[in-house]
Design an enzyme around this catalytic site. Structure first.
Site, PDB file in Angstrom:
ATOM      1  N   ASN A   1     -11.184 -38.145 -32.144  1.00  0.00           N
ATOM      2  CA  ASN A   1     -11.865 -38.256 -33.432  1.00  0.00           C
ATOM      3  C   ASN A   1     -10.924 -37.734 -34.510  1.00  0.00           C
ATOM      4  O   ASN A   1     -10.681 -36.534 -34.587  1.00  0.00           O
ATOM      5  CB  ASN A   1     -13.163 -37.442 -33.394  1.00  0.00           C
ATOM      6  CG  ASN A   1     -13.881 -37.452 -34.729  1.00  0.00           C
ATOM      7  OD1 ASN A   1     -13.390 -37.993 -35.714  1.00  0.00           O
ATOM      8  ND2 ASN A   1     -15.055 -36.851 -34.753  1.00  0.00           N
ATOM      9  N   PRO A   2     -10.366 -38.632 -35.333  1.00  0.00           N
ATOM     10  CA  PRO A   2      -9.352 -38.198 -36.300  1.00  0.00           C
ATOM     11  C   PRO A   2      -9.898 -37.247 -37.355  1.00  0.00           C
ATOM     12  O   PRO A   2      -9.138 -36.554 -38.020  1.00  0.00           O
ATOM     13  CB  PRO A   2      -8.874 -39.509 -36.939  1.00  0.00           C
ATOM     14  CG  PRO A   2      -9.807 -40.574 -36.506  1.00  0.00           C
ATOM     15  CD  PRO A   2     -10.625 -40.077 -35.365  1.00  0.00           C
TER      16      PRO A   2
ATOM     17  N   THR B   1     -11.445 -42.889 -32.776  1.00  0.00           N
ATOM     18  CA  THR B   1     -12.812 -43.380 -33.030  1.00  0.00           C
ATOM     19  C   THR B   1     -12.956 -43.732 -34.506  1.00  0.00           C
ATOM     20  O   THR B   1     -12.358 -43.107 -35.377  1.00  0.00           O
ATOM     21  CB  THR B   1     -13.866 -42.328 -32.642  1.00  0.00           C
ATOM     22  OG1 THR B   1     -13.623 -41.124 -33.371  1.00  0.00           O
ATOM     23  CG2 THR B   1     -13.811 -42.030 -31.154  1.00  0.00           C
TER      24      THR B   1
ATOM     25  N   GLY C   1     -19.406 -32.886 -30.319  1.00  0.00           N
ATOM     26  CA  GLY C   1     -20.064 -34.183 -30.471  1.00  0.00           C
ATOM     27  C   GLY C   1     -19.257 -35.315 -29.852  1.00  0.00           C
ATOM     28  O   GLY C   1     -19.800 -36.218 -29.221  1.00  0.00           O
TER      29      GLY C   1
ATOM     30  N   LEU D   1     -17.020 -34.984 -27.423  1.00  0.00           N
ATOM     31  CA  LEU D   1     -17.072 -34.787 -25.967  1.00  0.00           C
ATOM     32  C   LEU D   1     -18.390 -35.332 -25.417  1.00  0.00           C
ATOM     33  O   LEU D   1     -18.412 -36.028 -24.406  1.00  0.00           O
ATOM     34  CB  LEU D   1     -16.938 -33.305 -25.614  1.00  0.00           C
ATOM     35  CG  LEU D   1     -17.058 -33.006 -24.115  1.00  0.00           C
ATOM     36  CD1 LEU D   1     -15.854 -33.557 -23.351  1.00  0.00           C
ATOM     37  CD2 LEU D   1     -17.202 -31.511 -23.849  1.00  0.00           C
TER      38      LEU D   1
ATOM     39  N   GLU E   1     -20.144 -37.709 -26.564  1.00  0.00           N
ATOM     40  CA  GLU E   1     -20.084 -39.183 -26.545  1.00  0.00           C
ATOM     41  C   GLU E   1     -19.253 -39.701 -25.378  1.00  0.00           C
ATOM     42  O   GLU E   1     -19.640 -40.657 -24.705  1.00  0.00           O
ATOM     43  CB  GLU E   1     -19.482 -39.702 -27.852  1.00  0.00           C
ATOM     44  CG  GLU E   1     -20.437 -39.600 -29.033  1.00  0.00           C
ATOM     45  CD  GLU E   1     -19.956 -40.429 -30.214  1.00  0.00           C
ATOM     46  OE1 GLU E   1     -19.092 -41.305 -30.010  1.00  0.00           O
ATOM     47  OE2 GLU E   1     -20.440 -40.199 -31.333  1.00  0.00           O
TER      48      GLU E   1
ATOM     49  N   ASP F   1     -24.113 -24.569 -11.332  1.00  0.00           N
ATOM     50  CA  ASP F   1     -25.145 -24.063 -10.414  1.00  0.00           C
ATOM     51  C   ASP F   1     -26.419 -24.907 -10.424  1.00  0.00           C
ATOM     52  O   ASP F   1     -27.411 -24.565  -9.775  1.00  0.00           O
ATOM     53  CB  ASP F   1     -25.488 -22.599 -10.737  1.00  0.00           C
ATOM     54  CG  ASP F   1     -26.038 -22.417 -12.148  1.00  0.00           C
ATOM     55  OD1 ASP F   1     -26.086 -23.415 -12.899  1.00  0.00           O
ATOM     56  OD2 ASP F   1     -26.405 -21.281 -12.502  1.00  0.00           O
TER      57      ASP F   1
ATOM     58  N   GLU G   1     -25.697 -32.379 -32.267  1.00  0.00           N
ATOM     59  CA  GLU G   1     -25.934 -33.608 -33.023  1.00  0.00           C
ATOM     60  C   GLU G   1     -27.414 -33.953 -32.944  1.00  0.00           C
ATOM     61  O   GLU G   1     -28.094 -33.586 -31.986  1.00  0.00           O
ATOM     62  CB  GLU G   1     -25.124 -34.770 -32.420  1.00  0.00           C
ATOM     63  CG  GLU G   1     -23.650 -34.477 -32.211  1.00  0.00           C
ATOM     64  CD  GLU G   1     -22.840 -34.589 -33.488  1.00  0.00           C
ATOM     65  OE1 GLU G   1     -23.199 -35.415 -34.349  1.00  0.00           O
ATOM     66  OE2 GLU G   1     -21.861 -33.825 -33.632  1.00  0.00           O
TER      67      GLU G   1
HETATM   68 MG   LIG Z   1     -25.943 -23.503 -15.119  1.00  0.00          MG
END
Ligand SMILES: [Mg+2]
Length: 299
Positions: A10-11, A41, A68, A70, A72, A216, A273
């Site tokens: 994302n620039p 993007t 955000g 990541l 996507e 976990d 987001e």
């Molecule tokens: Mg956890």
């Protein structure tokens, strides 16, 4: 044959800090034996599409941007049958999740982790038909958290910041909710809730609970009931500031799955987001569903 990498960035993320690092980042990848396809993007939602449509033929997908971006890239990956390992070079301002994984703040060091680190099988949150990586939340602190600049947070500190939010409590909207999980059913008026798989949220470490593990199969849940008088508000503030203080207005627990029902639409945020308004939300941990690149020494 060279290994193939799709690099989505994302620039605009993090004050466009990738601009001054981009050439060195790509150089790091190439020196490690990757042939790199670069995709900047162009708009929100673009990274989901880029990953879904282009992932075939690649050995790894790397993304650079804020949480955000990541979110996507992982969304795109989770919709694929064949999931590739994901590398992350954080460029946002807060980067809660990168911190939780021990990924360095320096973009060049993070790029080095992508190629020289190891795979970590991380849980992913299912949220109805969407996903989240580390936090799904509703209510009062969601907007405080994401509207407050990091500088202000650093100056105010955790406690002051929480108090700032709690001061608004009497005028704040609350939601009548029924929350169902395997362990219990909770009903009442709530003004805040967060379901997390992270050591920090909004830049605050330790706010989500203790003994947090990202693999976990469990979320940490924090719910705050609506206070009915100034004494309650005081109590909530004390419990937030000093985690040893118990408040009957704050619920914290861990669970692998929960359902949140409301009679009126509740606005949620997913990884910071907007995540839509929902009457019913089903949240479930997708145990160790995604391989993500982390530093070698991190557990
Ligand atoms: Mg956890």
């Amino acid at each position: 044959m060279a290994k193939q990498m799709l690099f989505v960035y994302n620039p605009r993320a993090g004050k466009a800090q990738i601009r001054s690092n981009l050439l060195d980042i790509i150089d790091t990848f190439v020196k490690a034996g990757y042939e790199v396809t670069v995709y900047p993007t162009q708009a929100a939602g673009d990274a989901v599409k880029a990953v879904r449509e282009r992932r075939d033929g690649y050995d790894m997908v790397v993304c650079s941007g804020g949480d955000g971006t990541l979110d996507e890239v992982v969304s795109g990956m989770m919709k694929s049958e064949k999931r590739l390992p994901v590398g992350y070079v954080p460029a946002g301002s807060t980067n809660d999740f990168a911190n939780s994984l021990g990924i360095p703040k320096s973009m060049l060091q993070a790029a080095d982790v992508v190629v020289n680190g190891r795979n970590f099988a991380c849980d992913v949150g299912k949220f109805n038909h969407s996903i989240f990586i580390y936090v799904a939340a509703f209510g009062i602190f969601t907007d405080v958290s994401y509207e407050t600049p990091q500088d202000t947070k650093n100056v105010l500190g955790h406690a002051a910041y929480l108090i700032e939010g709690v001061k608004r409590l009497p005028s704040v909207r609350s939601y009548p909710l029924k929350i169902t999980c395997k362990e219990s059913v909770i009903e009442g008026e709530f003004l805040y809730g967060m379901i997390t798989n992270s050591h920090s949220v909004g830049g605050f470490r330790g706010i989500t609970g203790q003994n947090v593990a990202l693999d976990d199969g469990l979320f940490e849940v924090t719910l705050i009931r609506k206070p009915s008088n100034p004494l309650d508000i005081n109590n909530i503030i004390r419990a937030l500031v000093d985690k040893r203080v118990k408040s009957e207005h704050i619920y914290t627990f861990t669970t692998e799955k929960l359902k949140v029902e409301s009679e009126e639409p509740v606005a949620w945020t997913l990884d910071g987001e907007f995540g839509g308004e929902h009457l019913t939300v089903e949240i479930e941990s997708w145990h160790q569903a995604l391989e993500i690149r982390v530093p070698k020494e991190t557990d």
